[in-house]
Design an enzyme around this catalytic site. Structure first.
Site, PDB file in Angstrom:
ATOM      1  N   GLU A  71      23.670 -64.552  13.046  1.00  0.00           N
ATOM      2  CA  GLU A  71      24.547 -63.608  13.729  1.00  0.00           C
ATOM      3  C   GLU A  71      23.993 -63.176  15.088  1.00  0.00           C
ATOM      4  O   GLU A  71      22.830 -62.804  15.203  1.00  0.00           O
ATOM      5  CB  GLU A  71      24.734 -62.364  12.851  1.00  0.00           C
ATOM      6  N   HIS A 123      29.290 -61.619  13.495  1.00  0.00           N
ATOM      7  CA  HIS A 123      28.681 -61.879  12.173  1.00  0.00           C
ATOM      8  C   HIS A 123      29.064 -63.281  11.681  1.00  0.00           C
ATOM      9  O   HIS A 123      29.729 -63.434  10.662  1.00  0.00           O
ATOM     10  CB  HIS A 123      29.210 -60.793  11.221  1.00  0.00           C
TER      11      HIS A 123
END
EC number: 5.1.3.15
Length: 290
Positions: free
Chosen positions: A265, A165
Site C-alpha cells: 500500500e 490500500h
C-alpha cells in the site's frame, strides 16, 4: 461465476459514458465497468474505489477483488484500491476514514488508444459531515490501460493520514517476494515475521507492517510475473496478508483467499499530508507488469 465476471457481464446492460465505459448498478452501488482494448477494470462511485484491473496481456487481474466483497451502501469493499482518508487505521471512527464509504462524483471520463482516464471528486456534504465537520475537497484520478495510475489530491485546513490500500492478485502467497521495502519498519503484530533479507519480504504467517523508508520502486514477484509499483510522493508502504486464521474470521473474505492476494500500500502515515485551503496535497502510484 466469479464476481469480476459478474461485474464485466453487467457492462451489456449499463448506460454508455464512452465507447469503453458503461455505468450500471451492481448490488446497491453505481459502478463504472471498463472494457477497453488495453484492459478491463471497474470503479465503484462509492469510495472512488478501483475494484480490479487486468491488462489485456494478462490472464488474471493484477489488482484483486474478493469473491465475498460487499456491494452495499456505506460498507467497505474488500479488495481493489480502497482510499483510506482522511485518517489511516484507528486514528478516527470509522476505521481508515470515511472516504471509502461515501459517494464520490464522476467529473470526467475520457479515453484514447492508451486507455481510460477518470476524475472523481468529493467535497464536504451532508453525508460526510456525520464523520468529519471540517471543509475539504478531494480528487482522485485513475488511468487504466496497459499500466494503472492512481493519484489522490486534497485541500483543506488540517493534516491527513492516508493509504491507497492496493490488493495485488498473485499466483500463490508461498511463492511471493516483495523487494524494495527498505530495512526500517513498524510491526503491528505481536509475533514478528522477521525478513531473512533486509528490504525483502516473504510470507509464512500473518503480516501487517509499515515500512518507513521504502524505495520509490517496489516489485512483487509471485513465481510467474513481476509487478512493479512506483510510488509518487509517498512516505510509507504498508504490507498486509491476513493468513489462515484471520482469513477465516472475516465475513467478506473467503477462507483460502489469503493465498491469492497481498497488499502493498502506498501511504502517507508517518509524514501526514499537510493540507492547505488553496493548494493541493498530492500522492499516488503507478503499477505495471514487467
Amino acid at each position: 461465476m466469479s464476481i469480476i465476471k459478474q461485474i464485466l457481464d453487467s457492462y451489456a446492460t449499463g448506460s454508455s459514458l464512452s465507447l469503453s465505459v458503461h455505468q450500471n448498478i451492481f448490488g446497491e452501488l453505481p459502478v463504472l465497468v471498463i472494457k477497453h482494448p488495453t484492459c478491463s477494470a471497474a470503479v465503484s462511485l462509492q469510495g472512488a474505489h478501483l475494484l480490479f484491473w487486468q491488462p489485456s496481456t494478462e490472464t488474471t487481474p493484477v489488482i484483486w477483488l474478493s469473491q465475498k466483497a460487499n456491494f452495499k451502501k456505506e460498507m467497505a469493499i474488500r479488495g481493489g484500491v480502497p482510499i483510506c482518508w482522511p485518517w489511516f487505521g484507528k486514528l478516527g471512527d470509522p476505521m481508515h476514514g470515511f472516504a471509502r464509504l461515501v459517494q464520490w462524483q464522476l467529473d470526467s471520463c475520457k479515453e484514447d488508444n492508451n486507455g481510460v482516464d477518470l476524475t472523481l471528486s468529493l467535497t464536504n456534504n451532508q453525508q460526510t459531515e456525520r464523520f468529519f465537520t471540517k471543509p475539504f475537497q478531494a480528487w482522485l484520478t485513475i488511468h487504466v490501460g496497459q499500466t494503472c495510475e492512481v493519484t489522490l489530491s486534497c485541500q483543506g485546513d488540517f493534516e491527513a493520514t492516508s493509504a491507497l490500500h492496493t490488493y495485488f492478485g498473485i499466483n500463490n502467497i508461498d511463492n511471493v517476494t516483495v523487494k524494495g521495502l527498505g530495512d526500517s519498519y513498524q510491526d503491528r503484530l505481536p509475533v514478528e515475521n522477521k525478513p531473512t533479507i533486509l528490504g525483502q519480504l516473504t510470507f509464512n504467517q500473518e503480516v501487517d507492517r509499515v515500512y518507513t523508508d521504502a524505495d520509490e520502486a517496489i516489485t512483487v514477484f509471485d513465481g510467474k510475473r513481476t509487478i512493479k509499483l512506483t510510488n509518487v510522493n509517498a512516505s510509507d508502504v504498508v504490507t498486509w496478508n491476513p493468513w489462515i486464521d484471520k482469513a477465516k474470521a472475516m465475513a467478506d473474505f473467503a477462507d483460502q483467499e489469503y493465498q491469492s492476494m497481498v497488499c502493498v500500500e502506498t501511504c502517507r502515515i508517518n509524514k501526514p499530508l499537510k493540507l492547505a485551503a488553496t493548494q493541493n496535497s498530492v500522492y499516488g502510484f503507478k503499477i505495471e507488469v514487467i
